[in-house]
Design a protein around this motif. Structure first.
Motif, short mmCIF file in Angstrom:
data_model
loop_
_atom_site.label_atom_id
_atom_site.label_comp_id
_atom_site.label_asym_id
_atom_site.label_seq_id
_atom_site.Cartn_x
_atom_site.Cartn_y
_atom_site.Cartn_z
N SER A 281 -1.91 0.50 -4.44
CA SER A 281 -1.92 1.81 -4.31
C SER A 281 -0.50 2.18 -3.46
O SER A 281 -0.41 2.38 -2.26
N ASP B 263 3.82 -0.11 0.08
CA ASP B 263 2.51 0.11 -0.19
C ASP B 263 1.90 -0.20 1.35
O ASP B 263 2.45 -1.14 2.09
N ASN B 264 1.06 0.43 1.81
CA ASN B 264 0.49 0.05 3.21
C ASN B 264 -0.88 -0.46 2.66
O ASN B 264 -1.60 -0.93 3.80
N ASN B 265 -0.75 -1.22 1.81
CA ASN B 265 -1.76 -2.30 1.36
C ASN B 265 -1.07 -3.21 0.74
O ASN B 265 -0.06 -3.19 0.14
N GLU C 80 2.93 3.73 -2.11
CA GLU C 80 3.13 4.76 -1.51
C GLU C 80 4.57 5.30 -2.12
O GLU C 80 5.12 6.46 -2.07
CA LIG Z 1 -1.46 2.23 -0.34
#
Ligand SMILES: [Ca+2]
Ligand SMILES: [Ca+2]
Ligand SMILES: [Ca+2]
Length: 475
Positions: free
Chosen positions: A316, A309-311, A318
Motif C-alpha cells: 500500500s 510504504d508505511n507497511n 505511499e
Molecule cells: Ca501504506
C-alpha cells in the motif's frame, strides 16, 4: 688447267657430291647408261637421338586415332667451323636438286671463303651439279676423294686419317614429362570451424591452410599479404565479420569464414549503501533517501524506482517514484495533512530502491532502513513588537505569536537581542531597549512540550534617540 684442291675443299666436295651422287646414282646409271663405279658412302656412325620421354598419354576410350607425324628438320654439317653447308633434306627426297637448292649449295661454297666456286670435271669447269653431268661430277669426286687426302693436303696436315669426318648429329634434347601442377586449394577456419559465433568483445583465431599455393591475400574484414598457411587473431569484435583469403598457385582458390558476434552481455547494476537522513523540520520537514549505484560495465544509471510504504509489505505504497534520472538521492517531504507524493507525521516508513542501467539491466529491489517521521509539525515562530519603529533607548515590547502543533504546548522561549538591554530573555513577551540605532537582530526560539524547537531571526530597525523634552511650567 691447274686446279688446286685443298683438303677442306675436297671434304666439302666429297660430302656434297657423295650425297648428291649417291642419290642420283641409281637413276642416272641406268637411264643414262653410265658405268658407275662402286660408291663408298662414308659411315656416319650411330645417330644418338637421346631419350624422348613424352610420358603417359591417356586418351581414354576413344576411336582409333591416326597420327601423322611430319618431321622436318635441318641438319648442320660442320667441319671444324671452316665451312658450313646447310644440307636441305628436300634434296634427298627429290633426288634432284632444284635451282634454288643448287644456288644454296653454291652460295655455301662461295661463303666458305676458299675461292672454290666451281668443280672442274674432265677439264671443263662446270657447276657442281647441273643436270646431265651428275655422273661425271660424282666420278670425279670419287676419284679425287679416293686419293684426295693422300694426293692433296691430307698428309700435310699430319696424321691424315680417314678422309671424311664423322657426321655428328646432335642429340635431340630430352623432352621432359610435361607436368601441369594441380590447382591450389585453401581452407580458412575461425576457431577451428567453418562458422563460429563468439561473445561480444571476444576474439577468435583465424587459421588457414592451403595446397599448391605460394602466397595468399586477405580481403573482406582483414587485408594484406599472407603466407600459404598461418594463424591470426581477429582481435576483439563487437559486430559480425567476414574474412576472405585468396591463395595463388596455378590458378587461385578462395575461402571465406564468417564470425558472428553475439549481442553484448549486459550485467545488471547494483544498488547499495542505502541511507536515510532527516532534514530540517523547521525550515522544510523532509527525509533524504540516498543510495550508491554501480554497474559492472560502467553503464550509467538510466532510471530508478523508489517505493515508500508505511507497511513493511510494500503493498500500500505511499510513494512510488519511477524517474528517468541518474540522481542518487530523493527528498521526501513530510506534510500535515498529507498530499500525494508526501509522507505523514508520526509514522514509520519502509523504503526500497531499484536501479536500471542504460542497457536495460536492473538491480534487484534493495530495502533501506525504516525511518520514523516526527510526531507533528515543529513550532512556527512568529512575534511582533511595539512600537514598530522604536528609537534608541525607547522601551520596546515583544509579543510571542508562535504556533505549536500536535496538541503540544509552548514550554520555553529564548530571545536574543543584539545591541539591547537586556541582551537575552526567557520571557514569552519581554520588554527591552535597544542601545544603538540601526538594524538590530532579534531571534526567538520557541520550544514545545515535545521538545521541538525552531528559531526565527528578525531584524528590527532602531531610530535615533528621541529629543529630550523638559516640561516648563507656563507662566
Ligand atoms: Ca501504506
Ligand atoms: Ca573453410
Ligand atoms: Ca550493465
Amino acid at each position: 688447267m691447274s686446279i688446286i684442291y685443298n683438303k677442306k675443299i675436297i671434304i666439302l666436295g666429297s660430302i656434297l657430291c657423295l650425297v648428291l651422287g649417291g642419290l642420283f646414282f641409281g637413276l642416272s646409271k641406268s637411264s643414262q647408261g653410265f658405268d658407275v663405279p662402286d660408291i663408298d658412302v662414308p659411315d656416319i656412325g650411330d645417330i644418338d637421338v637421346g631419350n624422348i620421354d613424352i610420358g603417359d598419354i591417356d586418351i581414354g576410350d576413344v576411336p582409333d586415332v591416326d597420327v601423322d607425324v611430319d618431321v622436318d628438320f635441318d641438319v648442320d654439317v660442320d667441319y671444324g667451323g671452316d665451312i658450313s653447308i646447310e644440307a636441305i633434306m628436300g634434296l634427298l627426297n627429290d633426288y634432284y636438286a632444284n635451282a634454288d637448292q643448287l644456288a644454296d649449295m653454291q652460295f655455301a661454297i662461295n661463303e666458305s671463303g676458299v675461292g672454290f666456286s666451281f668443280v672442274d670435271i674432265n677439264g671443263v669447269t662446270q657447276y657442281c651439279v647441273n643436270g646431265s653431268n651428275e655422273y661425271a661430277m660424282v666420278e670425279e669426286f670419287i676419284n679425287r676423294n679416293g686419293n684426295g687426302n693422300g694426293n692433296g693436303n691430307g698428309g700435310g696436315n699430319g696424321g691424315g686419317g680417314p678422309g671424311d669426318p664423322p657426321i655428328i648429329v646432335p642429340d635431340i634434347p630430352v623432352v621432359p614429362d610435361i607436368i601441369i601442377p594441380p590447382a591450389p586449394t585453401v581452407d580458412l577456419k575461425a576457431g577451428g570451424a567453418d562458422s563460429v559465433t563468439i561473445d561480444y568483445n571476444a576474439s577468435v583465431n583465424l587459421t588457414w591452410t592451403s595446397t599448391n599455393a605460394s602466397s595468399c591475400i586477405a580481403s573482406g574484414s582483414w587485408s594484406g599479404n599472407k603466407g600459404a598457411a598461418g594463424t591470426q587473431s581477429t582481435g576483439t569484435l563487437t559486430s559480425s565479420r567476414t574474412y576472405t583469403i585468396t591463395c595463388m598457385g596455378t590458378g587461385s582458390a578462395v575461402d571465406s569464414v564468417t564470425v558472428q558476434v553475439n549481442p553484448p552481455v549486459n550485467n545488471p547494476p547494483t544498488v547499495s549503501n542505502l541511507q536515510v537522513s532527516m532534514g530540517d523540520y523547521c525550515s522544510s520537514p523532509v527525509h533524504y533517501l540516498s543510495w550508491t549505484y554501480s554497474d559492472p560495465e560502467g553503464d550509467s544509471q538510466d532510471r530508478f524506482r523508489l517505493q515508500i510504504d508505511n507497511n513493511s509489505d510494500f503493498e500500500s505504497l505511499e510513494i512510488d517514484r519511477n524517474i528517468n534520472s541518474s540522481a542518487n538521492s530523493q527528498a521526501i517531504l513530510v506534510m500535515d495533512p498529507m498530499i500525494s507524493g508526501t509522507i505523514g507525521y508520526n509514522d514509520v516508513y519502509y523504503w526500497r530502491i531499484r536501479v536500471y542501467d542504460d542497457q536495460g539491466g536492473s538491480s534487484n529491489w534493495v530495502q533501506g532502513s525504516s525511518f520514523s517521521t516526527e510526531k507533528h509539525r515543529y513550532p512556527a515562530i512568529s512575534f511582533s513588537w511595539s512600537p514598530q519603529n522604536p528609537s534608541e533607548g525607547e522601551e520596546v515590547r515583544f509579543t510571542d505569536q508562535s504556533t505549536v502543533y500536535g496538541g503540544a504546548s509552548k514550554t520555553a522561549w529564548n530571545w536574543i537581542f543584539v545591541n539591547a538591554d537586556p541582551p537575552t530573555s526567557e520571557d514569552q513577551n519581554p520588554v527591552i531597549e535597544f542601545t544603538s540605532q540601526g538594524n538590530n537582530a532579534v531571534t526567538l526560539s520557541v520550544t514545545d512540550s515535545d521538545n521541538y524547537t525552531c528559531p526565527s531571526p528578525v531584524t528590527v530597525g532602531v531610530q535615533e534617540s528621541l529629543p529630550w523634552w523638559k516640561e516648563i511650567i507656563p507662566w
